[in-house]
Design a protein around this motif. Structure first.
Motif, PDB file in Angstrom:
ATOM      1  N   LEU A 155       0.982  -1.318  -0.061  1.00 54.97           N
ATOM      2  CA  LEU A 155      -0.042  -0.043   0.125  1.00 54.97           C
ATOM      3  C   LEU A 155       0.773   1.343  -0.101  1.00 54.97           C
ATOM      4  CD1 LEU A 155      -3.335   0.691   0.657  1.00 54.97           C
ATOM      5  CD2 LEU A 155      -1.901   1.662   2.572  1.00 54.97           C
TER       6      LEU A 155
ATOM      7  N   LEU B 277       2.886   6.242  -2.561  1.00 52.16           N
ATOM      8  CA  LEU B 277       3.675   6.875  -3.121  1.00 52.16           C
ATOM      9  C   LEU B 277       3.599   7.086  -4.519  1.00 52.16           C
ATOM     10  CD1 LEU B 277       6.104   7.701  -1.107  1.00 52.16           C
ATOM     11  CD2 LEU B 277       7.649   6.073  -2.173  1.00 52.16           C
TER      12      LEU B 277
ATOM     13  N   PHE C  78       1.238   9.642  -5.354  1.00 55.78           N
ATOM     14  CA  PHE C  78       1.567  11.121  -4.775  1.00 55.78           C
ATOM     15  C   PHE C  78       2.644  11.556  -5.703  1.00 55.78           C
ATOM     16  CE2 PHE C  78       4.798  13.565  -2.922  1.00 55.78           C
ATOM     17  CZ  PHE C  78       4.316  14.449  -2.540  1.00 55.78           C
TER      18      PHE C  78
ATOM     19  N   PHE D 201     -10.709  12.000   0.331  1.00 61.18           N
ATOM     20  CA  PHE D 201     -10.573  10.658   1.006  1.00 61.18           C
ATOM     21  C   PHE D 201     -11.474  10.733   2.476  1.00 61.18           C
ATOM     22  CE2 PHE D 201      -8.332   8.873   4.668  1.00 61.18           C
ATOM     23  CZ  PHE D 201      -7.765   7.605   4.110  1.00 61.18           C
TER      24      PHE D 201
ATOM     25  N   LEU E 256     -12.296  14.254  11.543  1.00 59.51           N
ATOM     26  CA  LEU E 256     -11.464  13.433  11.024  1.00 59.51           C
ATOM     27  C   LEU E 256     -11.168  12.272  11.728  1.00 59.51           C
ATOM     28  CD1 LEU E 256     -10.042  11.976   8.307  1.00 59.51           C
ATOM     29  CD2 LEU E 256      -8.331  13.464   8.789  1.00 59.51           C
TER      30      LEU E 256
ATOM     31  N   LEU F 243     -12.700   8.540  12.084  1.00 55.45           N
ATOM     32  CA  LEU F 243     -11.868   7.397  11.981  1.00 55.45           C
ATOM     33  C   LEU F 243     -11.659   6.533  13.197  1.00 55.45           C
ATOM     34  CD1 LEU F 243      -8.963   9.016  10.163  1.00 55.45           C
ATOM     35  CD2 LEU F 243     -10.327   7.526   9.232  1.00 55.45           C
TER      36      LEU F 243
ATOM     37  N   ALA G 253      -5.008  -3.186   5.677  1.00 52.49           N
ATOM     38  CA  ALA G 253      -3.788  -2.788   4.767  1.00 52.49           C
ATOM     39  C   ALA G 253      -2.623  -3.937   4.769  1.00 52.49           C
ATOM     40  CB  ALA G 253      -3.264  -1.402   5.065  1.00 52.49           C
TER      41      ALA G 253
ATOM     42  N   TRP H 287      11.533   9.088  10.562  1.00 53.62           N
ATOM     43  CA  TRP H 287      10.182   8.747   9.820  1.00 53.62           C
ATOM     44  C   TRP H 287      10.679   7.208   9.663  1.00 53.62           C
ATOM     45  CZ3 TRP H 287       8.610   5.886   5.758  1.00 53.62           C
ATOM     46  CH2 TRP H 287       7.452   5.749   5.449  1.00 53.62           C
TER      47      TRP H 287
ATOM     48  N   GLY I  71       7.652   4.543   9.875  1.00 54.91           N
ATOM     49  CA  GLY I  71       7.000   4.256   8.690  1.00 54.91           C
ATOM     50  C   GLY I  71       7.867   2.973   8.312  1.00 54.91           C
TER      51      GLY I  71
ATOM     52  N   PRO J  38       2.875   4.565   8.163  1.00 55.89           N
ATOM     53  CA  PRO J  38       3.496   5.555   7.488  1.00 55.89           C
ATOM     54  C   PRO J  38       2.926   6.776   8.002  1.00 55.89           C
ATOM     55  CG  PRO J  38       1.910   4.529   6.077  1.00 55.89           C
ATOM     56  CD  PRO J  38       2.210   3.670   7.412  1.00 55.89           C
TER      57      PRO J  38
ATOM     58  N   ILE K  87      -4.647   7.740  17.393  1.00 53.05           N
ATOM     59  CA  ILE K  87      -4.634   7.288  15.754  1.00 53.05           C
ATOM     60  C   ILE K  87      -3.656   6.231  15.524  1.00 53.05           C
ATOM     61  CG2 ILE K  87      -4.971   9.944  15.025  1.00 53.05           C
ATOM     62  CD1 ILE K  87      -1.957  10.102  14.480  1.00 53.05           C
TER      63      ILE K  87
ATOM     64  N   LEU L 152      -5.424   3.142  14.257  1.00 58.44           N
ATOM     65  CA  LEU L 152      -5.685   3.238  12.790  1.00 58.44           C
ATOM     66  C   LEU L 152      -4.740   2.361  11.954  1.00 58.44           C
ATOM     67  CD1 LEU L 152      -6.890   6.877  12.652  1.00 58.44           C
ATOM     68  CD2 LEU L 152      -8.445   4.982  13.012  1.00 58.44           C
ATOM     69  N   ARG L 153      -5.217   1.739  10.903  1.00 59.92           N
ATOM     70  CA  ARG L 153      -3.915   1.053  10.208  1.00 59.92           C
ATOM     71  C   ARG L 153      -4.056   1.880   8.930  1.00 59.92           C
ATOM     72  NH1 ARG L 153      -4.572  -4.475  12.101  1.00 59.92           N
ATOM     73  NH2 ARG L 153      -4.081  -4.329  14.242  1.00 59.92           N
ATOM     74  N   GLY L 154      -2.784   1.198   8.039  1.00 58.82           N
ATOM     75  CA  GLY L 154      -2.551   1.720   6.910  1.00 58.82           C
ATOM     76  C   GLY L 154      -2.815   3.231   6.539  1.00 58.82           C
ATOM     77  N   PRO L 155      -3.835   3.187   5.361  1.00 57.22           N
ATOM     78  CA  PRO L 155      -4.465   4.536   4.852  1.00 57.22           C
ATOM     79  C   PRO L 155      -5.133   5.400   5.982  1.00 57.22           C
ATOM     80  CG  PRO L 155      -5.593   2.894   3.762  1.00 57.22           C
ATOM     81  CD  PRO L 155      -4.585   2.071   4.696  1.00 57.22           C
ATOM     82  N   TYR L 156      -5.801   4.575   6.802  1.00 63.57           N
ATOM     83  CA  TYR L 156      -6.276   5.494   7.830  1.00 63.57           C
ATOM     84  C   TYR L 156      -5.275   6.374   8.781  1.00 63.57           C
ATOM     85  CZ  TYR L 156     -10.331   2.641   6.308  1.00 63.57           C
ATOM     86  OH  TYR L 156     -11.308   2.303   5.703  1.00 63.57           O
TER      87      TYR L 156
ATOM     88  N   ILE M 180      -3.606   9.397   6.730  1.00 63.86           N
ATOM     89  CA  ILE M 180      -4.407  10.524   6.504  1.00 63.86           C
ATOM     90  C   ILE M 180      -4.802  11.063   7.700  1.00 63.86           C
ATOM     91  CG2 ILE M 180      -6.700  11.285   5.724  1.00 63.86           C
ATOM     92  CD1 ILE M 180      -5.085  10.115   3.190  1.00 63.86           C
ATOM     93  N   ALA M 181      -5.000  10.500   8.901  1.00 68.08           N
ATOM     94  CA  ALA M 181      -5.318  11.158  10.065  1.00 68.08           C
ATOM     95  C   ALA M 181      -3.889  11.524  10.418  1.00 68.08           C
ATOM     96  CB  ALA M 181      -5.523  10.219  11.314  1.00 68.08           C
TER      97      ALA M 181
ATOM     98  N   LEU N 283      -2.044  13.427   8.374  1.00 67.35           N
ATOM     99  CA  LEU N 283      -2.185  14.686   7.483  1.00 67.35           C
ATOM    100  C   LEU N 283      -2.544  15.698   8.173  1.00 67.35           C
ATOM    101  CD1 LEU N 283      -3.072  13.539   4.068  1.00 67.35           C
ATOM    102  CD2 LEU N 283      -0.993  14.533   4.426  1.00 67.35           C
TER     103      LEU N 283
ATOM    104  N   VAL O 106       6.398  15.073   2.966  1.00 64.74           N
ATOM    105  CA  VAL O 106       6.437  14.484   1.551  1.00 64.74           C
ATOM    106  C   VAL O 106       8.304  14.082   1.234  1.00 64.74           C
ATOM    107  CG1 VAL O 106       6.246  15.065  -0.865  1.00 64.74           C
ATOM    108  CG2 VAL O 106       4.455  15.827   0.564  1.00 64.74           C
TER     109      VAL O 106
ATOM    110  N   ILE P  98       9.740  10.409   1.057  1.00 62.65           N
ATOM    111  CA  ILE P  98      10.161   9.781  -0.336  1.00 62.65           C
ATOM    112  C   ILE P  98      11.700   9.554  -0.233  1.00 62.65           C
ATOM    113  CG2 ILE P  98      11.003  10.804  -2.581  1.00 62.65           C
ATOM    114  CD1 ILE P  98       8.363  12.428  -2.281  1.00 62.65           C
TER     115      ILE P  98
ATOM    116  N   VAL Q 229      11.954   6.158   1.775  1.00 64.60           N
ATOM    117  CA  VAL Q 229      11.098   5.227   0.821  1.00 64.60           C
ATOM    118  C   VAL Q 229      12.292   4.691  -0.502  1.00 64.60           C
ATOM    119  CG1 VAL Q 229       9.256   4.235  -0.501  1.00 64.60           C
ATOM    120  CG2 VAL Q 229       8.885   5.247   1.613  1.00 64.60           C
TER     121      VAL Q 229
END
Lengths: 285, 316, 250
Positions: A91, A96, A99, A225, A270, A274, A285, B45, B49, B55, B103, B106-110, B113-114, B116, B234, B238, B241
């Motif tokens: 994922l 990435l 992005f 999202f 948010l 969540l 994920a 990070w 991550g 992440p 937070i 929460l897993r993965g994309p959740y 984004i949280a 963020l 960002v 990057i 990764v």
């Protein structure tokens, strides 16, 4: 009459928000890709309608289907030639790469269109009428109606058509879908294309009610999202409802708390959603 | 395991880096401070991550808190720089623990984004605080000594990388990796997942905050927009990764390379630089999804087939 | 009760119940297992066996009832604390750490596990090596878990659970998909584990294996316990035959 008017504005804007999120929810649900370039696709759709309107003089609402067709083709190729190469990756990797796409699209747009503010301004853009003491802006009402109509179309395609059956089968079980003769590569491309077309429509409408710049993508991605999570990934109408919820919440927050704390409110909302809401029909994920 | 050869190579690299201010020009040293600081952010990070599999797209909030903690302690209370850094670390780690508890469930994309949202929310809070200079910002005491800031940044990176190297071979790190691989299974084996995740988040916050504090003192001026710069997230993601998440040296090497590319390009046209940065990400994800570290280990054996294999494994 | 050495059972469930949105998956089940005892748990698909194991392991919270471990209540204890107390388990859908080698997988169990595990990396590795030998994976310690075949993954799952030095081991269908020779191996393994003083709860569809293995058998049907006792009499109980054996599984 301040509160009802604010609520009406929130609902109308929320319909458009829902349309923005529709494509993201579709791609997420079927391809398991959280597309961080979704906002950039909305932005491109906005510019497509803008140039169709200013260069060819086509009415912006008539330009919407043209922009959608162009965005479908663009999305199809993007998935087919690029994203299919990494679609089964972890994922973090799909986050990435989308992005990276967002960055590429944003700065290509800046090179091509410059950073100037643009607005799609047909002659009727300021028109409105009054109902029960409320002012109803025509363009926003039309945007709301189009959002509902596209959600209904998407629902119909997913629920009733052979294409929808194939999409649903693939989202549930890739291997089984293959056995039934579905080519996942092209199906993914079609799905992403539909997502991009929906983003294109949302972008055109967004350009009529707000300003277009190459940089609007990131914020719209984040908004989409949140709405996709609130609305879930399975039912298009729920996504629209999620958009309406966010639109109303934003309008109320601006009214009662003032504009300085909108981000704090947004973040609280948010995280609250969540944490409270158990993960919807999303693969872990 | 860090073997003897790697340790010696690392020591030589550190010695070379430490000697840069002796012969490098001002421009090189200033670039070095930025690059070292970026590498620290990428390495911090990496703890969340890379090792733990969470992440974060909100680590910039710790950078901002580190910067503001340092600035407020120094300008409003007349404290020395060291105390300022400690204040920044205290602010960032408390924030990490407070925000982390909800937070990190929460897993993965959740989760991504949280995180963020944290940065934007904190920038807003800070720009409404009188003691933080509201949205005007704060001016720190002027000390223009690039060489010592350079050595300080290098020391921080070395210490941070040392901690990651220790984590990679310790019970703590084993627990983090187990959480990344399968959190439910890790708990079943006795890993206190909540504690470990929050600990890793707090540790990452501490390193990020120190980097922010150093940068604030060096640049002598901060405001909400520059301290809570969300593009930092960002860049650190990057760089980590690209280099290889979950490895000890990958994030450092990756961020040095990308910082250099960025510096060269930014000298030309900034739009083209950003564009190429995007292209690098896309290409890197397709051809080396496991980062430089994996490429360096695997590719010499199999040659160009390494790339074909990656695409075959991840594509459709 | 067959417990003689330990008067307090290792685990004791009192009226454990789980409701999912109105549906009762496990309905007031009580039982206990003594040290050194193997309790076989059988029942048709959907009888609530895995839900029961999940409540003991802590991944599902019971709606009602109480759970005692060595006489102390653990009904609300988090999963990792149960591992520290000495509950180990395997999953029906196996959960190896895919990117780790077999040795690393098992080392995690040894490093954490009962009483917080062995804190020392070297000792944990040594112990993990031992468990891999014990389960017959000694030759594959450096293979990544996601590269192991089915039977080897089962062995790995077993070794991981053993490495945390459990007092109670929950085995959820470890024999599914194995051939008769492999089933025999697993039965010997389980007996050897019991020989070390571990209490076991074994869910299994292979009735022959349950008969050979269990000291006692408990049967679940629609979430309720319909029979319990020594294997021979339980497996010939008409209600059990009707509920479970009568319906031939495909």
């Amino acid at each position: 009459m301040v509160l009802p008017q604010i609520l009406l504005n929130g609902v109308l804007l929320g319909g458009l928000y829902g349309l923005m999120a529709l494509g993201m929810a579709l791609v997420w649900g079927v391809l398991n890709i959280v597309n961080l370039s979704h906002g950039a696709l909305i932005m491109l759709g906005g510019y497509a309608v803008y140039f169709l309107f200013t260069v060819t003089g086509l009415d912006p609402f008539a330009a919407l289907p043209v922009a959608m067709a162009a965005m479908f083709a663009f999305g199809y190729l993007l998935q087919r030639r690029l994203l299919n190469l990494v679609v089964r990756s972890a994922l973090l990797n799909t986050l990435l790469i989308t992005f990276g796409l967002d960055v590429v699209l944003t700065y290509l747009a800046q090179l091509a269109f410059t950073a100037d503010f643009r607005t799609i301004n047909p002659t009727y853009s300021g028109a409105n009428f009054a109902v029960a003491g409320l002012t109803v802006p025509v363009v926003r009402l039309a945007a709301f109606g189009i959002a509902i109509a596209l959600a209904a179309t998407l629902w119909f395609v997913l629920a009733r058509s052979p294409l929808g059956r194939a999409i649903r089968a693939t989202s549930q079980n890739l291997t089984a879908a293959r056995l039934y003769g579905v080519d996942p590569g092209s199906l993914y491309a079609v799905t992403f294309g539909i997502g991009a077309a929906l983003a294109g429509a949302a972008g055109g409408l967004y350009g009529m009610v707000s300003n277009l710049t190459p940089y609007i993508g990131a914020e719209l991605t984040a908004k989409s999202f949140v709405i996709a999570i609130i609305g879930g990934l399975s039912n298009p109408f729920n996504v629209i409802l999620g958009g309406v919820f966010v639109g109303v919440a934003e309008s109320l927050a601006a009214l009662y708390l003032g504009p300085t704390f909108t981000n704090v409110v947004g973040f609280g909302l948010l995280v609250g959603i969540l944490v409270v809401r158990p993960s919807p029909s999303i693969r872990a994920a | 395991m860090m073997n003897k050869k790697t340790s010696i190579a690392a020591a030589i690299a550190v010695a070379l880096l430490a000697s840069v201010p002796l012969f490098g020009s001002d421009v090189v040293v200033q670039f070095g401070i930025d690059a070292l600081s970026m590498a620290t952010l990428a390495q911090a990070w990496n703890l969340m991550g890379g090792f733990t599999g969470y992440p974060s797209f909100g680590n910039s909030v710790f950078y901002g808190l580190g910067a503001y903690g340092t600035a407020i302690a120094m300008t409003k209370f007349g404290m020395p720089f060291g105390v300022g850094l400690a204040a920044g670390v205290a602010a960032a780690t408390s924030c990490a623990a407070l925000v982390g508890l909800p937070i990190l469930r929460l897993r993965g994309p959740y989760f991504a984004i949280a995180t963020l949202g944290v940065n934007g929310a904190m920038a807003e809070i800070v720009s409404n605080l009188r003691i933080a200079g509201a949205d005007v910002g704060l001016v720190l005491p002027l000390t223009r000594n690039d060489a010592s800031f350079y050595e300080l940044s290098l020391a921080l990176l070395v210490f941070c990388t040392g901690c990651v190297a220790w984590a990679a071979t310790s019970r703590f790190g084993m627990g983090l990796v187990a959480i990344r691989e399968d959190e439910a299974a890790a708990s079943t084996m006795g890993v206190n997942a909540t504690l470990y995740k929050v600990a890793a988040f707090v540790l990452a916050a501490a390193f990020t905050a120190v980097a922010g504090g150093i940068h604030a003192y060096w640049s002598t001026f901060i405001d909400p927009a520059s301290a809570f710069d969300s593009t930092l997230n960002v860049r650190m993601v990057i760089m980590c990764v690209f280099g290889g998440p979950g490895t000890v040296f990958g994030p450092v090497v990756g961020s040095f390379i990308l910082s250099a590319i960025y510096e060269v390009l930014a000298a030309q046209i900034s739009t083209a630089a950003a564009l190429l940065f995007g292209v690098v990400i896309v290409v890197a994800v397709i051809f080396m999804p496991k980062g430089l570290a994996d490429l360096v280990q695997q590719a010499p054996g199999v040659g160009w087939r390494y790339f074909v294999r990656n695409i075959r494994e991840n594509g459709i | 009760m067959s417990a003689t050495a330990h008067p307090v059972p290792v685990v004791q469930a009192l009226g454990l119940t789980k409701r999912f949105q109105g549906l009762v998956s496990v309905d007031g089940v009580s039982f206990s297992i003594a040290a050194n005892e193997i309790l076989g748990l059988i029942g048709p698909n959907g009888a609530g066996k895995t839900t029961l194991v999940n409540m003991i392991g802590g991944t599902i919270a019971p709606s009602a009832g109480e759970l005692l471990f060595e006489g102390k209540p653990i009904t609300d204890a988090p999963v990792h604390r149960r591992a520290h107390a000495g509950i180990g388990r395997t999953f029906q859908v196996m959960k190896p750490f895919p990117g780790m080698t077999a040795l690393e997988n098992v080392t995690v169990g040894a490093l954490f596990g009962r009483d917080g595990g062995l804190k020392d990396m070297g000792k944990a590795r040594e112990a993990a090596r031992g468990w891999l030998e014990f389960t017959g994976l000694g030759r594959r310690i450096d293979t990544r878990a996601d590269e192991l075949g089915g039977p080897d993954r089962k062995r790995l799952e077993f070794a991981k659970a053993l490495a945390l030095r459990p007092k109670l081991l929950l085995l959820d269908e470890v024999m599914a998909g194995l051939n008769p020779v492999e089933v025999d191996e697993v039965i010997e393994l389980i007996k050897a584990v019991r020989g070390r003083g571990v209490a076991l709860l074994v869910i299994e569809h292979v009735v022959k294996a349950i008969r050979r293995l269990s000291d006692r058998v408990m049967v679940l049907h629609h979430g309720q316990k319909i029979a319990e006792g020594d294997p021979a009499s339980v497996l010939s109980d008409p209600r059990v035959v009707e509920a479970y054996l009568g319906k031939k599984r495909t």
